[in-house]
Design a protein around this motif. Structure first.
Motif, short mmCIF file in Angstrom:
data_model
loop_
_atom_site.label_atom_id
_atom_site.label_comp_id
_atom_site.label_asym_id
_atom_site.label_seq_id
_atom_site.Cartn_x
_atom_site.Cartn_y
_atom_site.Cartn_z
N ASN A 76 0.85 -1.17 0.00
CA ASN A 76 0.00 0.00 0.00
C ASN A 76 0.90 1.23 0.00
OD1 ASN A 76 -1.60 2.23 0.72
ND2 ASN A 76 -3.00 0.96 1.89
N ARG A 78 1.14 4.88 0.34
CA ARG A 78 0.27 5.91 0.86
C ARG A 78 0.54 7.26 0.20
NH1 ARG A 78 0.13 4.85 7.37
NH2 ARG A 78 -0.27 2.62 7.25
N THR A 79 -0.51 7.98 -0.06
CA THR A 79 -0.36 9.34 -0.55
C THR A 79 -0.12 10.29 0.62
OG1 THR A 79 -2.76 9.61 -0.55
CG2 THR A 79 -1.72 8.98 -2.63
N CYS A 81 1.24 9.73 4.73
CA CYS A 81 1.81 8.72 5.62
C CYS A 81 0.90 8.37 6.79
CB CYS A 81 3.17 9.19 6.16
SG CYS A 81 4.42 9.32 4.88
N PHE A 84 -4.39 5.50 5.75
CA PHE A 84 -4.44 4.40 4.80
C PHE A 84 -5.22 4.85 3.58
CE2 PHE A 84 -3.66 1.79 8.61
CZ PHE A 84 -2.64 1.00 8.13
N ASN A 85 -4.83 4.35 2.41
CA ASN A 85 -5.56 4.66 1.17
C ASN A 85 -6.87 3.92 1.14
OD1 ASN A 85 -3.46 6.26 0.35
ND2 ASN A 85 -2.47 4.64 -0.80
#
Length: 85
Positions: A76, A78-79, A81, A84-85
């Motif tokens: 995953n 992440r965009t 930190c 969660f996406n």
């Protein structure tokens, strides 16, 4: 904010290890790196040689990059930190 190294706070260098040699470790656990016979030779090597410090850092980061690498649907990226996406 507490600086780990008062002498060269904006530089990525081996001053941290020279500080340990002089008894200037910020934390007692840091200072143990120099007072413990198992790690004292490493501290001395990194404090006395910028090249040795730099190579040890490269080696450590390279090994760390191989730890638990997930790929495909297991990972995953992440965009952000902290979310969660």
């Amino acid at each position: 904010m507490v600086l780990m190294d008062q002498a060269t706070p904006a530089a990525f260098d081996n001053q941290y290890f020279r500080n340990l040699q002089d008894g200037g470790g910020l934390l007692a656990s840091d200072q143990l790196l120099y007072t413990d016979n198992r790690t004292r030779a490493d501290v001395n090597a990194w404090a006395n040689s910028t090249a040795a410090f730099s190579q040890a850092f490269v080696d450590a980061i390279t090994r760390l990059g191989r730890v638990g690498v997930k790929s495909g649907s297991q990972g995953n990226i992440r965009t952000r930190c902290d979310v969660f996406n």
